[in-house]
Write a protein that holds these residues in place. Structure first.
Motif, PDB file in Angstrom:
ATOM      1  N   LYS A  21       0.809  -1.213   0.000  1.00 36.25           N
ATOM      2  CA  LYS A  21       0.000   0.000   0.000  1.00 36.25           C
ATOM      3  C   LYS A  21       0.841   1.261   0.000  1.00 36.25           C
ATOM      4  O   LYS A  21       0.548   2.218  -0.723  1.00 36.25           O
ATOM      5  CB  LYS A  21      -0.924  -0.011   1.216  1.00 36.25           C
ATOM      6  CG  LYS A  21      -1.830   1.194   1.335  1.00 36.25           C
ATOM      7  CD  LYS A  21      -2.738   1.053   2.540  1.00 36.25           C
ATOM      8  CE  LYS A  21      -3.696   2.210   2.646  1.00 36.25           C
ATOM      9  NZ  LYS A  21      -4.612   2.063   3.783  1.00 36.25           N
ATOM     10  N   GLN A  22       1.893   1.269   0.803  1.00 34.21           N
ATOM     11  CA  GLN A  22       2.696   2.478   0.916  1.00 34.21           C
ATOM     12  C   GLN A  22       3.638   2.667  -0.259  1.00 34.21           C
ATOM     13  O   GLN A  22       4.398   3.629  -0.301  1.00 34.21           O
ATOM     14  CB  GLN A  22       3.468   2.473   2.237  1.00 34.21           C
ATOM     15  CG  GLN A  22       2.565   2.606   3.443  1.00 34.21           C
ATOM     16  CD  GLN A  22       3.338   2.715   4.746  1.00 34.21           C
ATOM     17  OE1 GLN A  22       4.252   3.519   4.867  1.00 34.21           O
ATOM     18  NE2 GLN A  22       2.974   1.897   5.712  1.00 34.21           N
ATOM     19  N   CYS A  23       3.596   1.751  -1.213  1.00 32.27           N
ATOM     20  CA  CYS A  23       4.352   1.937  -2.456  1.00 32.27           C
ATOM     21  C   CYS A  23       3.474   2.460  -3.584  1.00 32.27           C
ATOM     22  O   CYS A  23       3.947   2.643  -4.703  1.00 32.27           O
ATOM     23  CB  CYS A  23       4.996   0.620  -2.889  1.00 32.27           C
ATOM     24  SG  CYS A  23       6.299   0.041  -1.798  1.00 32.27           S
ATOM     25  N   ILE A  24       2.180   2.682  -3.278  1.00 34.28           N
ATOM     26  CA  ILE A  24       1.263   3.233  -4.269  1.00 34.28           C
ATOM     27  C   ILE A  24       1.174   4.740  -4.070  1.00 34.28           C
ATOM     28  O   ILE A  24       1.157   5.245  -2.955  1.00 34.28           O
ATOM     29  CB  ILE A  24      -0.137   2.600  -4.133  1.00 34.28           C
ATOM     30  CG1 ILE A  24      -0.051   1.087  -4.335  1.00 34.28           C
ATOM     31  CG2 ILE A  24      -1.116   3.219  -5.128  1.00 34.28           C
ATOM     32  CD1 ILE A  24       0.378   0.661  -5.719  1.00 34.28           C
ATOM     33  N   MET A  25       1.112   5.496  -5.166  1.00 38.25           N
ATOM     34  CA  MET A  25       1.006   6.947  -5.095  1.00 38.25           C
ATOM     35  C   MET A  25      -0.101   7.422  -6.008  1.00 38.25           C
ATOM     36  O   MET A  25      -0.485   6.750  -6.962  1.00 38.25           O
ATOM     37  CB  MET A  25       2.328   7.597  -5.505  1.00 38.25           C
ATOM     38  CG  MET A  25       2.925   7.030  -6.766  1.00 38.25           C
ATOM     39  SD  MET A  25       3.921   8.172  -7.724  1.00 38.25           S
ATOM     40  CE  MET A  25       2.677   9.114  -8.577  1.00 38.25           C
ATOM     41  N   LEU A  26      -0.647   8.583  -5.671  1.00 41.62           N
ATOM     42  CA  LEU A  26      -1.606   9.276  -6.524  1.00 41.62           C
ATOM     43  C   LEU A  26      -0.899  10.444  -7.182  1.00 41.62           C
ATOM     44  O   LEU A  26      -0.090  11.127  -6.558  1.00 41.62           O
ATOM     45  CB  LEU A  26      -2.796   9.786  -5.711  1.00 41.62           C
ATOM     46  CG  LEU A  26      -3.601   8.745  -4.927  1.00 41.62           C
ATOM     47  CD1 LEU A  26      -4.765   9.420  -4.217  1.00 41.62           C
ATOM     48  CD2 LEU A  26      -4.092   7.638  -5.832  1.00 41.62           C
ATOM     49  N   PHE A  27      -1.217  10.685  -8.429  1.00 43.74           N
ATOM     50  CA  PHE A  27      -0.566  11.744  -9.191  1.00 43.74           C
ATOM     51  C   PHE A  27      -1.648  12.677  -9.693  1.00 43.74           C
ATOM     52  O   PHE A  27      -2.671  12.238 -10.221  1.00 43.74           O
ATOM     53  CB  PHE A  27       0.203  11.138 -10.363  1.00 43.74           C
ATOM     54  CG  PHE A  27       1.051  12.129 -11.112  1.00 43.74           C
ATOM     55  CD1 PHE A  27       2.244  12.571 -10.583  1.00 43.74           C
ATOM     56  CD2 PHE A  27       0.651  12.616 -12.347  1.00 43.74           C
ATOM     57  CE1 PHE A  27       3.029  13.482 -11.267  1.00 43.74           C
ATOM     58  CE2 PHE A  27       1.423  13.517 -13.036  1.00 43.74           C
ATOM     59  CZ  PHE A  27       2.623  13.950 -12.500  1.00 43.74           C
ATOM     60  N   GLY A  28      -1.454  13.968  -9.494  1.00 43.31           N
ATOM     61  CA  GLY A  28      -2.482  14.895  -9.927  1.00 43.31           C
ATOM     62  C   GLY A  28      -2.022  16.338  -9.882  1.00 43.31           C
ATOM     63  O   GLY A  28      -0.830  16.643  -9.849  1.00 43.31           O
ATOM     64  N   VAL A  29      -3.005  17.239  -9.865  1.00 41.64           N
ATOM     65  CA  VAL A  29      -2.762  18.675  -9.924  1.00 41.64           C
ATOM     66  C   VAL A  29      -3.426  19.332  -8.734  1.00 41.64           C
ATOM     67  O   VAL A  29      -4.600  19.072  -8.440  1.00 41.64           O
ATOM     68  CB  VAL A  29      -3.329  19.270 -11.236  1.00 41.64           C
ATOM     69  CG1 VAL A  29      -3.143  20.782 -11.265  1.00 41.64           C
ATOM     70  CG2 VAL A  29      -2.659  18.632 -12.444  1.00 41.64           C
ATOM     71  N   LEU A  30      -2.702  20.170  -8.019  1.00 40.65           N
ATOM     72  CA  LEU A  30      -3.256  20.895  -6.882  1.00 40.65           C
ATOM     73  C   LEU A  30      -4.183  22.005  -7.360  1.00 40.65           C
ATOM     74  O   LEU A  30      -3.836  22.787  -8.252  1.00 40.65           O
ATOM     75  CB  LEU A  30      -2.136  21.495  -6.033  1.00 40.65           C
ATOM     76  CG  LEU A  30      -1.436  20.572  -5.040  1.00 40.65           C
ATOM     77  CD1 LEU A  30      -0.292  21.327  -4.371  1.00 40.65           C
ATOM     78  CD2 LEU A  30      -2.396  20.030  -4.002  1.00 40.65           C
ATOM     79  N   ASP A  31      -5.381  22.054  -6.756  1.00 37.37           N
ATOM     80  CA  ASP A  31      -6.322  23.140  -6.987  1.00 37.37           C
ATOM     81  C   ASP A  31      -6.292  24.023  -5.745  1.00 37.37           C
ATOM     82  O   ASP A  31      -6.865  23.695  -4.714  1.00 37.37           O
ATOM     83  CB  ASP A  31      -7.727  22.572  -7.208  1.00 37.37           C
ATOM     84  CG  ASP A  31      -8.760  23.662  -7.434  1.00 37.37           C
ATOM     85  OD1 ASP A  31      -8.395  24.852  -7.390  1.00 37.37           O
ATOM     86  OD2 ASP A  31      -9.939  23.315  -7.645  1.00 37.37           O
ATOM     87  N   LEU A  74       2.110  20.250  -9.965  1.00 37.42           N
ATOM     88  CA  LEU A  74       2.267  18.822 -10.226  1.00 37.42           C
ATOM     89  C   LEU A  74       2.640  18.147  -8.919  1.00 37.42           C
ATOM     90  O   LEU A  74       3.660  18.469  -8.313  1.00 37.42           O
ATOM     91  CB  LEU A  74       3.381  18.575 -11.260  1.00 37.42           C
ATOM     92  CG  LEU A  74       3.044  18.799 -12.728  1.00 37.42           C
ATOM     93  CD1 LEU A  74       4.276  18.544 -13.574  1.00 37.42           C
ATOM     94  CD2 LEU A  74       1.908  17.922 -13.180  1.00 37.42           C
ATOM     95  N   THR A  75       1.839  17.223  -8.470  1.00 39.06           N
ATOM     96  CA  THR A  75       1.967  16.722  -7.106  1.00 39.06           C
ATOM     97  C   THR A  75       1.770  15.222  -7.034  1.00 39.06           C
ATOM     98  O   THR A  75       0.963  14.651  -7.774  1.00 39.06           O
ATOM     99  CB  THR A  75       0.924  17.410  -6.191  1.00 39.06           C
ATOM    100  OG1 THR A  75       1.128  18.814  -6.231  1.00 39.06           O
ATOM    101  CG2 THR A  75       1.038  16.925  -4.762  1.00 39.06           C
ATOM    102  N   CYS A  76       2.528  14.587  -6.148  1.00 42.57           N
ATOM    103  CA  CYS A  76       2.323  13.182  -5.815  1.00 42.57           C
ATOM    104  C   CYS A  76       1.905  13.086  -4.354  1.00 42.57           C
ATOM    105  O   CYS A  76       2.461  13.776  -3.499  1.00 42.57           O
ATOM    106  CB  CYS A  76       3.604  12.369  -6.023  1.00 42.57           C
ATOM    107  SG  CYS A  76       4.095  12.216  -7.733  1.00 42.57           S
TER     108      CYS A  76
END
Length: 327
Positions: A29-39, A108-110
């Protein structure tokens, strides 16, 4: 896998692995990341895809995702209406400057999971990607390195697999995150992203995808929106086996029924992790290095039997990188 899970996997094209395999989820689980954009207006993260930690080196995590996730994020960072993008993936009109502006924007954020399902945004320091293979390597500056320094990340297996091989995917089926603390100049988000483990098999190995310039696996696992970039692993047959990534989720072309009925086979495209070896990485402390050297530097391991013999050459005219002796 338990006996019941094995029977379910044989009886249906794919299956959601139940609580008997919760240890796998807890392990990775702790090796999974979410990738996205900060609003910044709503103090939330607009999630665009998934990724996974390959290795942790000091305060930097090396993560892998799908290149089209990065493309979409970069466009949203640069667009005037930053949370809408209608252009097709890999638009040839995208200038290289778009991605550099997106990186410098700080949006750009993880988000990397911790044991309490919370994480502070981790800054993207750099990325190296190939649109032709839909693979992207991301360097992430960890906000709380002390908590993740013990993570080993995933192992790899770059061998080309055959039809019928059992594989599993793990990724959030949906995810939201909310700001819970903004004191001390940092933001902490609570992540609601239940991970789902699915088991299926490789249906076919295509030498070349219609859209990508590389070979791909077709699997029986249906993937939902937001799972792009997540890892596909060999299904372990015992608890002693290492968890090894064989590919990265690229796209889903399943019929709608496949997402709700496990008797209906899904159809999805997974890019073999082998093609990460075509990446070239510009590292400040080491100069330009290839993926094989990078694995050695960060202590990540490729369990593939052919890993040691992988050789890459560069076309003198086009600059394209390819496997030696590749036709």
């Amino acid at each position: 896998m338990s006996d019941n899970d094995e029977r379910d996997a044989r009886a249906t094209p794919w299956a959601t692995v139940q609580t008997s395999e919760q240890r796998i989820v807890d392990t990775i689980k702790q090796c999974i990341m979410l990738f996205g954009v900060l609003d910044y207006d709503s103090d939330s993260l607009v999630p665009l895809g998934t990724g996974f930690v390959l290795a942790v080196n000091g305060e930097t995590a090396l993560c892998v995702t799908a290149a089209h996730v990065l493309v979409e994020a970069a466009r949203r960072c640069s667009a005037s209406n930053s949370f809408r993008s209608s252009r097709a993936p890999f638009d040839v009109d995208d200038p290289p400057e778009l991605y550099e502006r997106a990186r410098k924007s700080g949006r750009l954020t993880c988000l990397v999971f911790d044991e309490k399902d919370q994480a502070r945004p981790s800054r993207v320091e750099g990325f190296w990607w190939m649109k032709e293979t839909d693979l992207c390597l991301i360097a992430v500056k960890l906000t709380k390195p002390a908590q993740v320094s013990r993570r080993l990340g995933f192992g790899l297996n770059s061998d080309v697999l055959q039809r019928g091989v059992k594989v599993i995917s793990i990724a959030p089926i949906e995810h939201t995150c909310h700001l819970v603390d903004s004191s001390a100049g940092t933001r902490t988000y609570e992540i609601n992203a239940p991970l789902q483990l699915r088991i299926g098999s490789i249906l076919d190995v295509h030498p070349r995808d219609r859209l990508l310039k590389c070979g791909v696996y077709e699997t029986s696992i249906p993937f939902s929106a937001g799972m792009s970039g997540g890892p596909v692993l060999l299904a372990p047959t015992s608890s002693a086996e290492p968890m090894v990534v064989v590919g990265v989720i690229s796209k889903d072309i399943s019929v709608p029924e496949a997402h709700t009925d496990a008797t209906v086979a899904g159809s999805s495209t997974v890019v073999p992790i082998l093609f990460a070896y075509l990446l070239e990485i510009e590292a400040a402390e080491h100069g330009r290095v290839d993926f094989k050297k990078l694995l050695a530097q960060v202590g990540a391991r490729d369990f593939g039997r052919e890993a040691a013999s992988i050789c890459i050459e560069t076309d003198e005219l086009t600059g394209d990188r390819r496997f030696r002796n590749a036709r």
